[in-house]
Design a protein around this motif. Structure first.
Motif, mmCIF file in Angstrom:
data_model
loop_
_atom_site.group_PDB
_atom_site.id
_atom_site.type_symbol
_atom_site.label_atom_id
_atom_site.label_comp_id
_atom_site.label_asym_id
_atom_site.label_seq_id
_atom_site.Cartn_x
_atom_site.Cartn_y
_atom_site.Cartn_z
ATOM 1 N N PHE A 94 0.812 -1.214 0.000
ATOM 2 C CA PHE A 94 0.000 0.000 0.000
ATOM 3 C C PHE A 94 0.850 1.271 0.000
ATOM 4 C CE2 PHE A 94 -3.243 -2.995 1.473
ATOM 5 C CZ PHE A 94 -4.340 -2.575 0.736
ATOM 6 N N LEU A 95 2.099 1.158 0.418
ATOM 7 C CA LEU A 95 2.992 2.315 0.439
ATOM 8 C C LEU A 95 3.643 2.555 -0.922
ATOM 9 C CD1 LEU A 95 4.658 1.726 3.917
ATOM 10 C CD2 LEU A 95 3.264 3.712 3.293
ATOM 11 N N GLU A 96 3.661 1.540 -1.757
ATOM 12 C CA GLU A 96 4.241 1.664 -3.083
ATOM 13 C C GLU A 96 3.164 1.937 -4.129
ATOM 14 O OE1 GLU A 96 6.425 -1.967 -3.565
ATOM 15 O OE2 GLU A 96 8.225 -1.130 -2.611
ATOM 16 N N PRO A 97 3.542 2.345 -5.329
ATOM 17 C CA PRO A 97 2.549 2.565 -6.390
ATOM 18 C C PRO A 97 1.856 1.266 -6.804
ATOM 19 C CG PRO A 97 4.612 3.703 -6.887
ATOM 20 C CD PRO A 97 4.888 2.777 -5.725
ATOM 21 N N LEU A 117 -0.235 8.060 -14.111
ATOM 22 C CA LEU A 117 -0.281 8.883 -12.906
ATOM 23 C C LEU A 117 -0.142 8.032 -11.646
ATOM 24 C CD1 LEU A 117 -3.177 11.393 -13.757
ATOM 25 C CD2 LEU A 117 -0.704 11.833 -13.799
ATOM 26 N N SER A 118 -0.646 6.798 -11.704
ATOM 27 C CA SER A 118 -0.628 5.940 -10.516
ATOM 28 C C SER A 118 0.786 5.613 -10.060
ATOM 29 C CB SER A 118 -1.390 4.632 -10.795
ATOM 30 O OG SER A 118 -0.639 3.765 -11.645
ATOM 31 N N GLN A 119 1.752 5.756 -10.949
ATOM 32 C CA GLN A 119 3.131 5.439 -10.591
ATOM 33 C C GLN A 119 3.813 6.558 -9.809
ATOM 34 O OE1 GLN A 119 4.287 2.072 -11.303
ATOM 35 N NE2 GLN A 119 2.058 2.296 -11.308
ATOM 36 N N LYS A 120 3.109 7.658 -9.638
ATOM 37 C CA LYS A 120 3.659 8.802 -8.910
ATOM 38 C C LYS A 120 3.037 8.975 -7.528
ATOM 39 C CE LYS A 120 4.536 11.244 -13.248
ATOM 40 N NZ LYS A 120 4.275 12.472 -14.040
ATOM 41 N N ILE A 121 2.128 8.071 -7.177
ATOM 42 C CA ILE A 121 1.474 8.149 -5.867
ATOM 43 C C ILE A 121 1.452 6.764 -5.214
ATOM 44 C CG2 ILE A 121 -0.031 10.064 -6.600
ATOM 45 C CD1 ILE A 121 -2.330 7.918 -6.604
ATOM 46 N N PRO A 122 1.339 6.698 -3.905
ATOM 47 C CA PRO A 122 1.207 5.396 -3.234
ATOM 48 C C PRO A 122 -0.204 4.854 -3.397
ATOM 49 C CG PRO A 122 1.065 7.145 -1.625
ATOM 50 C CD PRO A 122 1.374 7.820 -2.937
ATOM 51 N N ALA A 153 8.897 3.633 10.343
ATOM 52 C CA ALA A 153 10.235 3.537 9.745
ATOM 53 C C ALA A 153 10.160 3.031 8.310
ATOM 54 C CB ALA A 153 11.113 2.618 10.591
ATOM 55 N N LEU A 154 9.283 2.054 8.059
ATOM 56 C CA LEU A 154 9.092 1.531 6.703
ATOM 57 C C LEU A 154 8.544 2.622 5.790
ATOM 58 C CD1 LEU A 154 8.994 -0.902 4.719
ATOM 59 C CD2 LEU A 154 6.656 -1.303 5.547
ATOM 60 N N ARG A 155 7.560 3.371 6.289
ATOM 61 C CA ARG A 155 6.999 4.481 5.513
ATOM 62 C C ARG A 155 8.087 5.474 5.116
ATOM 63 N NH1 ARG A 155 4.250 8.954 7.743
ATOM 64 N NH2 ARG A 155 6.036 8.980 9.190
ATOM 65 N N ASP A 156 8.938 5.834 6.074
ATOM 66 C CA ASP A 156 9.999 6.799 5.800
ATOM 67 C C ASP A 156 11.003 6.261 4.777
ATOM 68 O OD1 ASP A 156 8.776 8.420 7.627
ATOM 69 O OD2 ASP A 156 10.171 7.980 9.267
ATOM 70 N N LYS A 162 12.675 6.684 -1.068
ATOM 71 C CA LYS A 162 12.891 6.074 -2.380
ATOM 72 C C LYS A 162 11.965 6.658 -3.445
ATOM 73 C CE LYS A 162 11.113 2.040 -3.138
ATOM 74 N NZ LYS A 162 10.820 0.579 -3.111
ATOM 75 N N CYS A 163 10.699 6.856 -3.078
ATOM 76 C CA CYS A 163 9.695 7.248 -4.071
ATOM 77 C C CYS A 163 9.499 8.752 -4.201
ATOM 78 C CB CYS A 163 8.360 6.584 -3.743
ATOM 79 S SG CYS A 163 8.383 4.778 -3.855
#
Length: 542
Positions: A227-230, A252-257, A286-289, A294-295
């Motif tokens: 869910f944190l990645e695109p 566009l979906s590749q630019k948002i989580p 920590a995972l979110r950060d 990266k993204c």
């Protein structure tokens, strides 16, 4: 002696210089000090007048001369609307960084969502387990009552019944439901990706507009990562081929989580991994950060906390760990607006923290997934586990020994298994006919559907208050319920008839802000007796 009300354990070197507090504004008695502490929208000053320690909410800045009273400690105002993340409140149109999680089969009812929304809280409707027509009925009613929100709808992962998940998303897109709470997902499905991506567009400033918001409830890092990645390319390609999204939306979906918010779900009711909140929240933040680094998303994914939050202290602990918002679940099931029976509500009000256990889940029965339920006053967990054990031992109903079959029919189903199968076929013919089609040539599948019928009905019986079935009631519940009952013991909220969901929410936040204030003063050396340092819910003023 007044010194017994509040004590200061610091030294004169700890004095907060510069504040001038008038003795007329200071409370030295227990009742007065409690009132000053509870004035959350005002600052709080601890002063010494000779041997007396008192509190005031008023002070002026002394520019010259010596202050009239010694100011020993100070905490700033903390209105409950200030707790948590301001962006959460802005995005969802709420006054508070607090929402109530969805409880399936409309236990988190329309009445609950509407009552919360009118009071500035976000509520998520319990759409899990409902057929599309019932969900559509709820959408219409909630949107009429809350045309500007706030509200959300649950989307529960249904790997055994994908048609239900797809049907819910169809309705959410058709009726413009802009916020969903995704629950029990172990992997992303085409339906949830479609919901997210179909709401993407560019505005006049060439910025991405994300119309469809997702709050993802997770308890594992590997699921949080999804869910944190695109959105994954394999699912996007599938949706493109079906013409359910556009090329622009896929790009566009590749630019948002995938999600706007991640709710870290600890030891909760229903589907749960029984994880400790204090270990889980920091690891997910920590995972979110890490993924944000990266993204490089324009908007940081907010991380909230739920599961085990049944008291103000638990809520404060979550906020102090960095939670952007808090989520309650079990405790709302015993509220006036909950869509369940009075019997179940009264049973919930008697639960202690140890009165819960794990039992097989109806929606993921074949996978061995479990959920947390009440064990006090019901035999559901034991009987459900017995059914799962039989499912793992046998390949068909016909393999079950006559003695075991008789026990099933008399004690659990209270009907012949042949009759249960006919009722099951009738049920799925209206809900998802493909389930019956799959069972025609699979005796194991047929057995699973028969056993699942008991698990599903057990939840229904607890909601409707089915007479003579009390020992089979399936009531989803976590230890937070027991903690809440202990917290409100002796207060007006001990009576389930007084438990209005918005009042409960406000008391949770008020108690959290109060505890923060007390702890802030304690760190500075001010000690209060239990009567002053504990928050007790009081009835709202009429």
């Amino acid at each position: 002696m007044i010194a017994n009300v509040a004590r200061f354990l610091g030294t004169s070197q700890d004095m907060v210089v510069g504040w001038n507090v008038s003795v007329d504004s200071v409370a030295f008695d227990e009742e007065g000090i409690k009132a000053k502490l509870l004035a959350l929208e005002q600052p709080c000053y601890v002063v010494r007048d000779g041997q007396r320690i008192g509190l005031s909410n008023e002070a002026s800045w002394e520019t010259s001369g010596k202050p009239s009273l010694e100011t020993l400690a100070y905490v700033p105002p903390l209105p409950i609307a200030q707790l948590g993340d301001a962006d959460f409140r802005r995005v969802y149109g709420t006054q508070y960084a607090y929402y109530t999680g969805s409880m399936a089969n409309a236990i988190a009812s329309e009445e609950m969502v509407i009552a919360l929304g009118k009071d500035g809280f976000l509520g998520s409707f319990g759409a899990g387990g409902l057929i599309p027509s019932r969900i559509e009925e709820a959408i219409t009613r909630i949107q009429q009552a809350l045309p500007q929100g706030p509200y959300a709808f649950n989307l529960i992962h249904s790997p055994s019944e994908p048609a239900l998940e797809k049907g819910a998303v169809d309705l959410f897109l058709t009726h413009g439901v802009r916020s969903i709470e995704a629950a029990a997902f172990m992997d992303l499905s085409p339906s949830i990706v479609r919901y997210r991506v179909a709401g993407l567009s560019l505005n006049a400033q060439n910025e991405i507009e994300t119309k469809n918001r997702i709050i993802a409830k997770i308890s594992r890092k590997e699921v949080a990562t999804k869910f944190l990645e695109p959105a994954p390319q394999r699912i996007l390609q599938q949706l493109l081929e079906q013409k359910l999204i556009t090329e622009q939306q896929a790009n566009l979906s590749q630019k948002i989580p995938m999600a706007d918010d991640i709710t870290v779900e600890a030891d909760s009711a229903g589907h749960t991994d029984n994880r400790p909140l204090v270990a889980l929240v920091p690891s997910i933040i920590a995972l979110r950060d890490e993924i944000q680094e990266k993204c490089k998303y324009d908007q940081l994914v907010r991380v909230g906390a739920g599961g085990g939050i049944g008291t103000s202290s638990a809520a404060l602990a979550a906020f102090m760990m960095g939670a952007a918002y808090v989520v309650t679940g079990s405790i709302n099931q015993a509220c006036v607006e909950a869509g369940t029976s009075e019997y179940s509500k009264n049973l919930l009000a008697q639960v202690d923290m140890a009165d819960v256990t794990m039992a097989p889940a109806a929606d993921m029965f074949e996978m061995g997934v479990k959920l947390q339920v009440i064990k006090r006053g019901t035999r559901f967990a034991m009987r459900a586990q017995n059914l799962y054990d039989m499912y793992t031992r046998y390949n068909s109903i016909e393999e079950i020994t006559p003695k075991e079959k008789e026990k099933l029919e008399q004690q659990i189903f209270k009907d012949s298994l042949e009759s249960v199968w006919e009722n099951t076929k009738d049920y799925f013919s209206k809900r998802d006919p493909r389930q019956i089609e799959k069972a025609v040539d699979s005796p194991k599948r047929k057995m699973a559907l028969i056993f699942r019928s008991y698990l599903g009905l057990a939840s229904y019986w607890s909601i409707t208050g089915e007479p003579d079935r009390e020992m089979d009631y399936q009531i989803w519940c976590g230890p937070a319920m027991g903690a809440f009952n202990a917290w409100v013991k002796g207060s007006y909220l001990a009576d389930v008839n007084n438990r209005k969901v918005a009042d409960v929410a406000r008391h949770i936040l008020t108690g959290a802000a109060f505890a923060y204030r007390v702890q802030g003063l304690r760190i500075q050396g001010v000690q209060f007796p239990p009567a002053l340092s504990e928050y007790h819910p009081q009835p709202p003023r009429v």
